[in-house]
Design a protein around this motif. Structure first.
Motif, mmCIF file in Angstrom:
data_model
loop_
_atom_site.group_PDB
_atom_site.id
_atom_site.type_symbol
_atom_site.label_atom_id
_atom_site.label_comp_id
_atom_site.label_asym_id
_atom_site.label_seq_id
_atom_site.Cartn_x
_atom_site.Cartn_y
_atom_site.Cartn_z
ATOM 1 N N LEU A 15 0.816 -1.212 0.000
ATOM 2 C CA LEU A 15 0.000 0.000 0.000
ATOM 3 C C LEU A 15 0.850 1.262 0.000
ATOM 4 O O LEU A 15 0.511 2.251 -0.654
ATOM 5 N N SER A 16 1.972 1.242 0.718
ATOM 6 C CA SER A 16 2.813 2.439 0.762
ATOM 7 C C SER A 16 3.519 2.674 -0.569
ATOM 8 O O SER A 16 3.867 3.811 -0.894
ATOM 9 N N ARG A 17 3.702 1.636 -1.350
ATOM 10 C CA ARG A 17 4.320 1.798 -2.672
ATOM 11 C C ARG A 17 3.356 2.379 -3.694
ATOM 12 O O ARG A 17 3.781 2.842 -4.741
ATOM 13 N N GLU A 23 -2.983 5.889 -0.351
ATOM 14 C CA GLU A 23 -2.856 6.545 0.947
ATOM 15 C C GLU A 23 -4.059 6.299 1.862
ATOM 16 O O GLU A 23 -3.894 5.961 3.032
ATOM 17 N N ALA A 24 -5.259 6.460 1.348
ATOM 18 C CA ALA A 24 -6.458 6.267 2.183
ATOM 19 C C ALA A 24 -6.550 4.823 2.665
ATOM 20 O O ALA A 24 -6.872 4.568 3.830
ATOM 21 N N ILE A 30 -3.639 0.586 8.625
ATOM 22 C CA ILE A 30 -2.845 0.760 9.851
ATOM 23 C C ILE A 30 -3.752 1.077 11.035
ATOM 24 O O ILE A 30 -3.574 0.536 12.119
ATOM 25 N N ASP A 31 -4.737 1.936 10.818
ATOM 26 C CA ASP A 31 -5.664 2.275 11.904
ATOM 27 C C ASP A 31 -6.445 1.055 12.380
ATOM 28 O O ASP A 31 -6.861 0.991 13.535
ATOM 29 N N MET A 77 3.664 6.961 7.866
ATOM 30 C CA MET A 77 3.546 7.518 6.517
ATOM 31 C C MET A 77 4.437 8.742 6.327
ATOM 32 O O MET A 77 4.749 9.111 5.198
ATOM 33 N N GLY A 78 4.876 9.336 7.409
ATOM 34 C CA GLY A 78 5.828 10.434 7.326
ATOM 35 C C GLY A 78 7.277 9.977 7.299
ATOM 36 O O GLY A 78 8.186 10.785 7.149
#
Length: 105
Positions: A15-17, A23-24, A30-31, A77-78
């Protein structure tokens, strides 16, 4: 040792790629993790970026619990190079990332 399934970590990597398109979904994924999984995810990323050595994983985990002042999704994500850090962290902890990726696909 690791209290999050490698497949969940690989899902975060995928997902991060995807960049902004994923992003959503990444935030929601993660949440949706429990606090223990979030701490392990953070500790794995720290091991992968070299902030902690593999043998110091327990310390990284304690630090993730005690210093969690930002929502985990925002923090991770940061983080520059998150997918690479997670891959490196899993590999350092003895997880076959390629095999996990194949299983997920």
């Amino acid at each position: 040792m690791i209290e999050i399934s490698p497949s969940k970590v690989v899902q975060v990597i995928f997902l991060s790629r995807e960049g902004p398109a994923g992003e959503a979904q990444l935030y929601a994924f993660i949440d949706g993790l429990n606090d223990e999984e979030k701490a392990h995810l953070t500790a794995i990323a720290w091991v992968g970026r070299g902030a902690f050595e593999t043998e110091d994983y327990a310390e990284a985990l304690r630090t993730a619990y005690t210093e969690a002042t930002t929502p985990t999704a925002d923090y991770l994500m940061g983080m520059p190079h998150l997918p690479e850090n997670l891959e490196s962290g899993l590999e350092a902890l003895g997880v076959d990332v390629s095999g996990e990726e194949e299983d997920l696909l």
